[in-house]
Scaffold this active site. Structure first.
Site, PDB file in Angstrom:
ATOM      1  N   THR A 176       0.959  -1.148  -0.006  1.00  0.00           N
ATOM      2  CA  THR A 176       0.134  -0.192  -0.104  1.00  0.00           C
ATOM      3  C   THR A 176       0.782   1.432   0.020  1.00  0.00           C
ATOM      4  O   THR A 176       2.120   1.312   0.397  1.00  0.00           O
ATOM      5  CB  THR A 176      -0.848  -0.061   1.305  1.00  0.00           C
ATOM      6  OG1 THR A 176      -1.576  -1.212   1.178  1.00  0.00           O
ATOM      7  CG2 THR A 176      -1.796   1.204   1.344  1.00  0.00           C
TER       8      THR A 176
ATOM      9  N   GLY B  41       0.496  -1.290   5.397  1.00  0.00           N
ATOM     10  CA  GLY B  41       1.026  -2.364   5.713  1.00  0.00           C
ATOM     11  C   GLY B  41      -0.137  -3.620   5.863  1.00  0.00           C
ATOM     12  O   GLY B  41      -0.092  -4.501   6.742  1.00  0.00           O
ATOM     13  N   GLY B  42      -0.973  -3.477   4.955  1.00  0.00           N
ATOM     14  CA  GLY B  42      -1.868  -4.708   4.868  1.00  0.00           C
ATOM     15  C   GLY B  42      -2.566  -4.712   6.523  1.00  0.00           C
ATOM     16  O   GLY B  42      -3.032  -3.987   7.018  1.00  0.00           O
TER      17      GLY B  42
END
Length: 524
Positions: free
Chosen positions: A347, A429-430
């Site tokens: 991202t 970071g997901g």
């Protein structure tokens, strides 16, 4: 104040305007827009679109975005720029094939891109400069090329194996993964952006660009049609918030996972974190346990806003108190993240504050590294695989279905004090993002760290049944945590990448940027 005899970076201070993001060219572009009369929304759009050229493995015009916009004296505005699954999505075929979740490399994971519509909508409603001015830097860099930065090269090499078909032609350089300093060009995207600059959303969702995407998707077995693209909409939404210490944590409502960050922070507020060593085993243990409980709620409740029924329960302070009561200091709970779906960290996040103190917190993604690994043939638009965020369970609110938005991992945030936005920030970071928000918040509120120190500090995260520790934690802490029942592993890659701009009461801006990424904060 940091130790100037050890490696590190100083915070950036400025009086007029600032951007903090993960690539220097994007940060510099944002500041150029501010200097030329643009506001924070203008600068954020220009920087975000450019990041799709600088970090194409992380984001791009085939993805989604979310944003928070703050204007002094007004309520914070939420922007949901996420797309939906194609109306004709065939979930029965996925179940019959034995899938328990939507595979991230399957054409069924590709949802309609929402970011470009959101950028156009934000520009029209809140910007000062036209799209032609905002997209010009990304067009120039896409044509001329950008040198691949070190962290970008690392991520590119890790993710390139997923590229297939047209995506290999557009995202490999002479058939190979680019190395640090290699020039990457995206002339197809430059052409798309020229059309958007001239025509607005129609330049992307109609005409030759849409035809390229739809023809390519159909050739890959997709169920997408022109009506799916024609129904794209950007929603203005009311943010949600929760209290921690002297600050209010402001997040977006579902379909994002912002409520997870609020719940996790509320659980942590039940403990005396200030009395714990910020880098000690007690703090890491409590944080891991709070994350497990908050993420368990996320996995059960969060979905498309039209299908969520338990958001009030997640935000209720009594829920946090009850969950905190389940945490024991000497014993680790089972980890619900062990079966929480696909792990990813891909991202981009940026924040901008202008001289009028309008603030933007914006996050923009194609989900996994290089999204689905598939791209449109002519223009090279990478297709996001956000549909992999769906469940395949008819009893679950996040069950995959045509026309629905999946549960999203990407979340922008802001901190407010006494009714005033004090710091737009985010931690890409997901799945890590809610835990990252809670950690940065606690570092500032419980430990008195300045934003740069709060971002620099080592991180930990329970995922896939293990407690991942960054290398900043000593072996003594790892051993202590293992003794409490955690399956401790060292992080193979950094956990997330954060950016923040503190807006001091005297108006001075303080920018902080994560050394885990290639970027920086720039002000003027």
């Amino acid at each position: 104040m940091r130790d100037f005899q050890t490696p590190g970076r100083s915070a950036v201070f400025a009086a007029n305007g600032m951007c903090a993001t993960s690539h220097p060219l994007a940060a510099a572009t944002a500041v150029d827009i501010l200097k030329s009369g643009g506001n924070a929304v203008d600068a954020a759009i220009a920087a975000a679109v450019l990041l799709g050229i600088c970090e194409p493995q992380m984001t791009g015009i085939g993805g989604d975005c979310f944003a928070l916009i703050s204007k002094p004296g007004e309520d914070v505005i939420g922007i949901n720029g996420s797309g939906r699954a194609p109306t004709a999505l065939d979930t029965a075929a996925l179940r019959e094939a034995g899938h328990k979740a939507v595979p991230p490399d399957h054409i069924a994971s590709v949802t309609v891109p929402g970011a470009m519509h959101a950028f156009c909508t934000m520009s029209e409603a809140h910007g000062r400069l036209g799209l032609d001015r905002l997209l010009a830097p990304a067009i120039r860099y896409a044509d001329e090329g950008v040198p691949v930065a070190p962290r970008t090269a690392f991520d590119w090499a890790e993710g390139a194996a997923i590229l297939q078909g047209a995506a290999r032609r557009h995202y490999l350089v002479q058939g190979a993964v680019p190395k640090v300093g290699t020039m990457f060009r995206a002339p197809g995207q430059a052409e798309v952006l020229r059309r958007v600059a001239a025509e607005g959303p129609a330049g992307f969702y109609d005409g030759e660009v849409a035809e390229d995407m739809l023809t390519s998707l159909a050739g890959l077995g997709g169920a997408h049609d022109a009506d799916d693209f024609g129904r794209i909409a950007t929603d203005r939404v009311d943010p949600i918030s929760g209290r921690y210490g002297s600050a209010d944590l402001i997040e977006l409502p579902p379909n994002g996972q912002g409520a997870t960050a609020i719940l996790m922070a509320a659980i942590l507020s039940q403990f005396d974190l200030a009395g714990m060593d910020p880098l000690g085993a007690d703090r890491a243990h409590v944080e891991a346990e709070a994350a497990k409980l908050a993420y368990d709620a996320r996995n059960r409740f969060l979905a498309d806003a039209d299908h969520v029924t338990r958001i009030e329960h997640m935000l209720d302070p009594d829920t946090a108190r009850r969950l905190a009561g389940l945490i024991e200091m000497d014993r680790a709970l089972p980890d619900p993240m062990a079966a929480a779906g696909h792990i990813h960290r891909d991202t981009v996040y940026l924040t901008v504050v202008d001289r009028d103190r309008m603030a933007v917190s914006l996050i923009y993604s194609i989900f996994h590294s290089f999204g689905s690994g598939m791209a449109s043939d002519r223009f090279g638009i990478l297709f996001q695989n956000r549909g992999a965020g769906f469940a395949l369970d008819p009893a679950h609110p996040n069950d995959a279905a045509g026309g629905k938005r999946p549960m999203h991992t990407i979340i922008p945030a802001m901190l407010a004090r006494e009714g005033r936005v004090a710091m737009p920030f985010g931690v890409m970071g997901g799945a890590y993002q809610p835990a990252g928000h809670a950690r940065v918040l606690a570092n500032i509120e419980s430990y008195g760290m300045d934003p740069q120190a709060a971002i620099d500090a080592p991180r930990s995260f329970p995922e896939a049944g293990r407690l991942t520790l960054e290398t900043g934690y000593p072996e003594s802490v790892a051993a202590d945590l293992a003794g409490r029942g955690h399956d401790v592993v060292r992080a193979a890659a950094p956990l997330g990448g954060a950016q923040a701009i503190a807006i001091h009461t005297d108006g001075v801006l303080e920018g902080a940027s994560d050394p885990r990424k290639d970027g920086l904060a720039i002000g003027y």
